[in-house]
Design a protein around this motif. Structure first.
Motif, mmCIF file in Angstrom:
data_model
loop_
_atom_site.group_PDB
_atom_site.id
_atom_site.type_symbol
_atom_site.label_atom_id
_atom_site.label_comp_id
_atom_site.label_asym_id
_atom_site.label_seq_id
_atom_site.Cartn_x
_atom_site.Cartn_y
_atom_site.Cartn_z
ATOM 1 N N TRP A 271 0.964 -1.076 0.084
ATOM 2 C CA TRP A 271 0.104 -0.035 -0.083
ATOM 3 C C TRP A 271 0.991 1.349 0.069
ATOM 4 O O TRP A 271 0.500 2.128 -0.744
ATOM 5 N N ASP A 303 -5.897 -6.475 -4.840
ATOM 6 C CA ASP A 303 -6.643 -5.307 -4.952
ATOM 7 C C ASP A 303 -6.724 -4.903 -3.440
ATOM 8 O O ASP A 303 -7.223 -5.337 -2.471
ATOM 9 N N THR A 305 -8.180 -1.799 -2.535
ATOM 10 C CA THR A 305 -9.294 -0.970 -2.277
ATOM 11 C C THR A 305 -9.971 -0.755 -1.067
ATOM 12 O O THR A 305 -9.983 0.416 -0.259
ATOM 13 N N ALA A 306 -10.160 -1.807 -0.520
ATOM 14 C CA ALA A 306 -10.842 -2.038 0.871
ATOM 15 C C ALA A 306 -10.005 -1.630 2.102
ATOM 16 O O ALA A 306 -10.203 -1.035 2.973
ATOM 17 N N ASP A 308 -7.083 0.277 1.794
ATOM 18 C CA ASP A 308 -7.070 1.726 1.591
ATOM 19 C C ASP A 308 -8.114 2.307 2.328
ATOM 20 O O ASP A 308 -7.958 3.621 3.283
ATOM 21 N N ALA A 309 -9.469 2.061 2.158
ATOM 22 C CA ALA A 309 -10.699 2.689 2.721
ATOM 23 C C ALA A 309 -10.481 2.561 4.272
ATOM 24 O O ALA A 309 -10.878 3.404 5.113
#
Length: 327
Positions: A271, A303, A305-306, A308-309
């Protein structure tokens, strides 16, 4: 392992490097054989950046790296060392004469005529702001003692000051899920200026390994025991300045947001490495297994994305109020 340009030096470095504080001191004991095994495992895994400092073990880290690389001609490794903490941290000690003495000592320790990259080692803000500092560094480049220079900083204010300097090659700053303030201004400005960024303390002194609990204890000579409140140096260097119990709660929530089968440290390193403006992430390692696992994060294709959120949510709820104003 992905590689990225080291500013305008003509060199490329791996997206995951190796921090070598632990080869010198302050992380418990790492014997010589283990140190060489860690360096060897890192190189085999594609690491081409070693970050060290003249005060890590009073030169032990530099000397071990020098001996390791001496047996590997054409190794392609960039060694970034640091200077400035061998004397009391007052601006008056940051003189051209001391710069020369410190770099000469590092050249001897590393066994080279020209140091690849020298970074000021978290100096006082007045030193970072002073034109004379960069005049002295420019003179070392012009004399061939160093090939390039950068600054390692504690705060984003210091980082933004250093980024005004036209010959600055790199900036080293703490970036991890517990330290998001550099994402606001520092990383975009560094990218715009063509300055490399080394993200240090990426796993928050191991807290983001996910292996610690409230019962974890560290050796007496480990900074995670003796510097939790800044007793020896800036407390932000230990667990990124995060309260240990709060950090454990944050780690639990971040772990829950991971894709199946992806370890927290690998996701964290990947990340950080994917953040726009970051050139290399420099985790430490106390074993060859850790070194290989860290390096593998440079090839992680998943992935996030989750994740990062979750990083941004956890930071806003648990950490921002305490951490953002300090650094």
């Amino acid at each position: 392992m992905h590689t990225r340009a080291l500013a305008s030096t003509g060199r490329s470095v791996s997206s995951i490097g190796l921090g070598t504080w632990q080869l010198g001191a302050d992380w418990g004991d790492v014997d010589e054989a283990d140190a060489f095994a860690i360096l060897d495992a890192s190189v085999d895994a594609g690491v081409t950046l070693f970050d060290t400092a003249d005060v890590y073990g009073d030169g032990r880290s530099e000397s071990l790296i020098g001996r390791f690389l001496a047996d590997r001609p054409g190794h392609g490794i960039t060694v970034a060392t640091k200077m400035g903490r061998r004397l009391e941290q007052v601006p008056e000690n940051y003189t051209p004469e001391n710069f020369r003495a410190w770099t000469d000592r590092s050249r001897r320790n590393l066994g080279v005529d020209t140091l690849d990259l020298v970074q000021l080692h978290c100096p006082p803000s007045a030193v970072i702001d002073d034109d004379a500092t960069y005049d002295a560094l420019d003179a070392l480049v012009d004399d061939g003692a160093i090939a390039a220079y950068g600054v390692s900083v504690e705060t984003t204010t210091q980082a933004l000051s250093a980024l005004r300097r036209p010959r600055l090659t790199n900036l080293q700053i703490i970036v991890n899920p517990f330290r998001l303030k550099p994402l606001d201004e520092v990383l975009p400005r560094a990218a715009a200026a063509g300055v490399a960024v080394f993200a240090r303390v990426p796993l928050a002194s191991g807290l983001l390994s996910g292996k610690y609990s409230a019962d974890t204890r560290f050796a007496a000579n480990d900074h995670r025991t003796y510097n939790r409140h800044g007793e020896a140096f800036d407390k932000g260097e230990t667990f990124s300045g995060v309260d240990f119990e709060t950090g454990l709660q944050a780690v639990s929530e971040l772990s829950a947001a991971l894709p199946a089968g992806v370890p927290l440290p690998a996701a964290t390193l990947a990340w950080i490495a994917a953040l726009p403006g970051v050139t290399s992430v420099i985790p430490g390692a106390r074993t060859p297994t850790q070194a290989r696992a860290n390096a593998a994060a440079g090839d992680l294709e998943v992935d996030l994305t989750a994740f990062d959120a979750a990083v941004r949510d956890v930071y806003d709820r648990l950490l921002r109020a305490e951490i953002h104003p300090q650094w």
